[in-house]
Design an enzyme around this catalytic site. Structure first.
Site, short mmCIF file in Angstrom:
data_model
loop_
_atom_site.label_atom_id
_atom_site.label_comp_id
_atom_site.label_asym_id
_atom_site.label_seq_id
_atom_site.Cartn_x
_atom_site.Cartn_y
_atom_site.Cartn_z
N SER A 265 0.82 -1.20 0.00
CA SER A 265 0.00 0.00 0.00
C SER A 265 0.86 1.26 0.00
O SER A 265 2.07 1.20 0.18
CB SER A 265 -0.88 0.01 1.24
OG SER A 265 -0.10 0.26 2.39
N LYS A 266 0.21 2.37 -0.21
CA LYS A 266 0.90 3.65 -0.22
C LYS A 266 1.63 3.89 1.11
O LYS A 266 2.72 4.44 1.13
CB LYS A 266 -0.12 4.75 -0.47
CG LYS A 266 0.45 6.15 -0.45
CD LYS A 266 -0.61 7.17 -0.75
CE LYS A 266 -0.69 8.31 0.24
NZ LYS A 266 0.44 8.56 1.11
N ARG A 267 1.01 3.43 2.17
CA ARG A 267 1.63 3.58 3.50
C ARG A 267 3.00 2.91 3.57
O ARG A 267 3.94 3.45 4.15
CB ARG A 267 0.74 2.94 4.57
CG ARG A 267 -0.38 3.83 5.06
CD ARG A 267 -0.63 3.62 6.56
NE ARG A 267 -1.42 4.68 7.17
CZ ARG A 267 -0.98 5.91 7.37
NH1 ARG A 267 0.24 6.24 7.00
NH2 ARG A 267 -1.74 6.82 7.93
N ALA A 269 4.97 2.32 1.14
CA ALA A 269 5.90 3.07 0.31
C ALA A 269 6.50 4.21 1.12
O ALA A 269 7.71 4.42 1.14
CB ALA A 269 5.19 3.60 -0.91
N ASP A 270 5.64 4.94 1.80
CA ASP A 270 6.12 6.05 2.60
C ASP A 270 7.09 5.55 3.66
O ASP A 270 8.12 6.14 3.94
CB ASP A 270 4.94 6.75 3.29
CG ASP A 270 3.98 7.33 2.26
OD1 ASP A 270 4.39 7.46 1.09
OD2 ASP A 270 2.84 7.64 2.63
#
Length: 509
Positions: A265-267, A269-270
């Site tokens: 998820s984008k999370r 990635a961060d």
RNA sequence: GCCGCGUUGGUCAAGGGGUUAAGACGCCUCCCUUUCACGGAGGAAUCACGGGUUCGAAUCCCGUACGUGGUACCA
């Protein structure tokens, strides 16, 4: 005679385009092109609450960057337009009403609060399932339980309602997935999914079936997360258009996060410092920017390549594929069943391979942009090309060309004098002073001449070239990296070389 | 909880009854290189576990475990 292959990618415009989404597009595209079929992009914007400004255009930009051009879409037109589900609203209702008429669906007037209460009740009762299904529907406020005139009255009064599919218990829904083979569902576990929402919009379940039919979709690829709702779709096909018309399904494995488990998820990635979106995405509400593969310095060829082999391979040792090769070699039965963890290190390796493989002219402009973004203006074309040739072996991402090549354009902002100081002495100081003097009169400013002279002055001072090379490099580059020192010196020119030596000499005093 | 799907080295993976169980990334060692890379040579898995079937199983069957997805008037 087989029907024409027609596939579709059906994104909902709710934000950045995820890696897994791009892979789904890619597999769709490859399959279509391999079989001479059409690739359609249909925008699934049936959830008005989740609509995000700009997300649709963004998705098309990503596809364009990847080189995956749709044959039909809201942008490209086509004979099955409109390709935006919000614009096909009336159509869905018609089919939903038809289902009610045929006894395959029913009106449900339950409010969200009542639904919550129902689930709460089931929970305290210790039920295994909290679904709105055959076991509970006769206790709910719907046209199945109500008398016809009661239903009519509610309808006449304009009471908000949804239309739900009526799933009969004790049946088995069977289908063959192109990737997973035969799959069986017991309808006792399938709930009465909402087909038409209170706002008149269809849910995904209805819309996907209706549109796949109307758009003559022959093969439907989607993520594995859709597998549990497949029986609903199959039932709908059966009730509405007949199973013979149904596309063949293929549920793609998920792309998992590299550490731990779960969908990427984008999370993540961060958290882990790499992108998951194809391109930069700025959320219009929070104006938060999420980095994309493009902007971080990936080549589209590499991006496509690495996505293609995340869950598929052609059975040989080949790892680097062009889009055309992928089209030629792709086959659905070589797609994996299990999810794959995303490995950013390997992703970078693919990019590096593509940097090496592609002609420099392919990405020269993008390197220039990276340099300019870092304040290096006045870039001369021929010079840039030479720089790229010199440093490309040590670049994995496009912005590495800045860190690896900035010193060709400007003096290094800092000099790693610490690496020199330890072994620095007056003899070396003297050598470089003489080198400056010598270089001032060098007739031909060129690699071999510079090296010859360097060694000559070294031996005249009873010094080994070996112990002088590193200091020289650091003077020119600022640190212990980069191509051959004499290549660098010859590139930056006499004046600049001398200036950098003298500057470092002053620092070493 | 229930339902579905999955499980070959740290990761991506080949392999579909008999193989010394490919290859790649990453990691480590060495060579090349008067830097860093590139390139080259090497090192590290008995295939989740337990039962079958079979002369023989990573490969077939059944369980178990683990993981993952779903369980919304979201897609």
């Amino acid at each position: 005679m087989f029907n024409k292959v027609r596939v579709r990618f059906a994104p909902s415009p709710t934000g950045g385009l995820h890696l897994g989404g791009v892979r789904t597009v890619l597999y769709n595209y490859l399959f279509a092109k391999k079989h001479g079929g059409d690739f359609i992009v249909r925008v699934e914007d049936t959830d008005q609450a989740r609509f995000v400004e700009g997300a649709e255009e963004y998705i098309f930009k990503c596809l364009e960057w990847c080189g995956l051009v749709p044959d039909e879409s809201v942008l490209h037109g086509g004979e099955y337009a409109p390709y935006r589900q919000s614009e096909r609203k009336a159509t869905y209702r018609q089919y939903a009403e038809q289902l009610v008429k045929d006894g395959y669906a029913y009106y449900a007037f339950d409010t969200p609060e009542e639904l919550d209460a129902m689930r709460e009740r089931l929970k305290t009762k210790g039920s295994h399932s909290l679904q709105y299904d055959h076991s509970i529907r006769m206790e709910m406020n719907n046209s199945l339980r109500l008398l016809p005139n009661e239903t009519q009255e509610l309808l006449d009064r304009g009471t908000p309602y949804v239309i739900r599919i009526k799933v009969n218990p004790n049946e088995f829904v069977l289908f063959t997935d192109m990737i997973r083979g035969d799959i069986e569902f017991d309808t006792n576990n399938v709930d009465d999914k909402v087909l038409l929402k209170a706002d008149g919009m269809p849910t995904y379940h209805l819309a996907v079936v209706v549109d796949d039919y109307l758009m003559k979709i022959s093969h439907a690829f989607r993520g594995e997360e859709w597998l549990p709702s497949a029986p609903v779709h199959i039932l709908l096909w059966k009730y509405l258009f007949g199973l013979d018309a149904m596309p063949q399904w293929a549920h793609l494995p998920l792309i998992l996060k590299p550490d731990g488990n779960g969908k990427l998820s984008k999370r993540d990635a961060d958290r882990l410092g790499f992108p998951v979106y194809a391109m930069d995405w700025r959320d219009p509400k929070s104006s938060e920017l999420t980095r994309g593969f493009k902007e971080i310095g990936f080549l589209p060829e590499a991006f496509i390549n690495l996505l293609a082999v995340l869950g598929w391979n052609d059975g040989t040792e080949q790892e680097i594929f062009t889009l055309d090769e992928l089209i030629e070699k792709f086959s659905i039965d070589k797609v994996h069943k299990g999810g794959a963890k995303f490995d950013f290190e390997k992703a970078k390796w693919y990019n590096q391979e593509w940097i090496k493989k592609l002609p420099v002219t392919n990405y020269e402009l993008r390197i220039k942009e990276h340099l300019q973004a870092n304040g290096i203006l006045n870039i001369e074309e021929e010079y840039l090309l030479k720089v790229i040739e010199l440093v490309k072996d040590r670049c994995t991402l496009l912005n590495d060309f800045y860190t690896q090549g900035a010193f060709f354009f400007q003096a290094p902002p800092t000099i790693d004098t610490d690496s020199v100081k330890a072994k620095w002495d007056e003899k070396k100081n003297l050598f470089f002073t003489e080198l400056v003097r010598g270089y001032q009169f060098t007739p031909v400013w060129e690699h071999s001449e510079l090296e010859r002279e360097f060694k000559e002055i070294a031996s005249a001072n009873q010094l080994k070239p070996g112990e002088l090379m590193l200091p020289f490099r650091i003077m020119l580059v600022g640190g212990k990296f980069g191509p051959g020192v004499f290549d660098i010196a010859s590139m930056i020119g006499k004046e600049e070389t001398i200036r950098r030596i003298e500057h470092s000499l002053s620092l070493l005093q």
